[in-house]
Design an enzyme around this catalytic site. Structure first.
Site, PDB file in Angstrom:
ATOM      1  N   VAL A  67      -2.552  -3.471  -8.068  1.00 12.67           N
ATOM      2  CA  VAL A  67      -2.205  -2.093  -7.716  1.00 12.67           C
ATOM      3  C   VAL A  67      -0.748  -1.755  -8.003  1.00 12.67           C
ATOM      4  O   VAL A  67      -0.366  -0.587  -7.966  1.00 12.67           O
ATOM      5  CB  VAL A  67      -2.537  -1.789  -6.241  1.00 12.67           C
ATOM      6  CG1 VAL A  67      -4.038  -1.902  -6.000  1.00 12.67           C
ATOM      7  CG2 VAL A  67      -1.753  -2.672  -5.286  1.00 12.67           C
ATOM      8  N   TYR A 174       8.116  -5.294   5.783  1.00  9.28           N
ATOM      9  CA  TYR A 174       6.713  -4.947   6.009  1.00  9.28           C
ATOM     10  C   TYR A 174       6.608  -3.643   6.797  1.00  9.28           C
ATOM     11  O   TYR A 174       5.851  -2.740   6.430  1.00  9.28           O
ATOM     12  CB  TYR A 174       6.009  -6.075   6.757  1.00  9.28           C
ATOM     13  CG  TYR A 174       4.547  -5.816   6.999  1.00  9.28           C
ATOM     14  CD1 TYR A 174       3.610  -6.044   5.996  1.00  9.28           C
ATOM     15  CD2 TYR A 174       4.089  -5.335   8.225  1.00  9.28           C
ATOM     16  CE1 TYR A 174       2.260  -5.798   6.207  1.00  9.28           C
ATOM     17  CE2 TYR A 174       2.743  -5.075   8.444  1.00  9.28           C
ATOM     18  CZ  TYR A 174       1.830  -5.317   7.436  1.00  9.28           C
ATOM     19  OH  TYR A 174       0.497  -5.065   7.644  1.00  9.28           O
TER      20      TYR A 174
END
Length: 267
Positions: A67, A174
């Protein structure tokens, strides 16, 4: 495209879905759930063998995609539309965490010293998380909306994280990537609904996936202690995601659905 799997209901009967990150974990559970509800499912994953295995299980088609590669994502979506004639549902579950950062968290817990992650992260560490989690979501959203606009309908569900709200110590990259996913998805939702395309996001807490299995036991135990329910199952997240993609959520646009076992709430 093979016929949809016979299943427990027809919520998605006659529809075509693409699930990225569908080779394992939440994505695989979503592929199974969509197929069981009558959907013809394309399963895409960076691990081609995993994608093909899940696709075979649900009588769908498996694809390899990274992706972070926008051209590859565009080609994947165009190929699905060309083969199947439409694209009704896109569920984007592809994403990563940082196993090394988890080891540093364990190190701090065992030594009693303060967590030291930020100053040890390299540019490459940062870029990897942002490229996969945030840029990857952008690539999938753009390609999906472009494919769905001519047909005037569609449902897209992205996967963020509860860590974007209740940020974890030692996980700045994250948390930032997933907060970006939320903002990106909500902005796109306001634009895409004019074309009949609904975009929503699910924000899980800890989920018992292969990615989570790399969490050191002591760190996992601490994370489990933050909620009453403990780790969710991929199937529980799949139920949440399929609701957001379903006609039952026809008036739900730009939502971020917390699925974190009651660890916290937001207002």
């Amino acid at each position: 495209m093979t016929q949809p799997q016979d299943g427990i209901g027809g919520t998605f009967a006659g529809q075509v879905a693409l699930v990225t990150g569908g080779g394992s974990g939440i994505g695989a559970a979503v592929a199974r759930r969509l197929a069981a509800m009558g959907c013809a499912v394309h399963v895409a994953d960076v691990n081609g063998d995993n994608a093909k295995a899940v696709a075979s299980e649900v009588r769908g088609r498996g694809h390899v995609v990274d992706v972070t590669d926008s051209s590859a994502v565009d080609a994947l979506v165009a190929g699905v539309v060309s083969e199947s004639g439409s694209l009704d549902v896109v569920v984007h579950t592809a994403g990563v965490d940082d196993a090394q950062a988890k080891e540093w968290l364990l190190e701090a817990r065992e030594s009693g010293e303060p967590v030291d992650v930020l100053c040890r992260l390299t540019d490459a560490d940062w870029q990897r998380i942002i490229s996969i989690n945030l840029a990857g979501t952008f690539h999938v959203l753009r390609a999906a909306v472009q494919a769905m606009r001519p047909q005037g309908r569609g449902a897209i569900v992205t996967v963020g994280s509860s860590a974007a709200f209740d940020t974890l110590v030692g996980y700045p990259h994250y948390a930032a990537s997933k907060a970006g996913v939320h903002a990106l998805s909500q902005s796109v939702a306001k634009e895409a609904i004019a074309y009949g395309i609904r975009v929503n996001t699910v924000a899980p807490g800890p989920v018992d996936t292969p990615m989570a299995s790399r969490t050191p036991a002591a760190v996992r135990k601490a994370m489990e202690a933050t909620g009453v329910i403990g780790y969710a199952t991929p199937e529980q997240l799949a139920d949440n995601i399929c609701y957001l993609a379903s006609p039952g959520a026809a008036n739900v646009v730009g939502a971020v659905l917390l699925s974190n076992g009651g660890r916290f709430t937001v207002s």
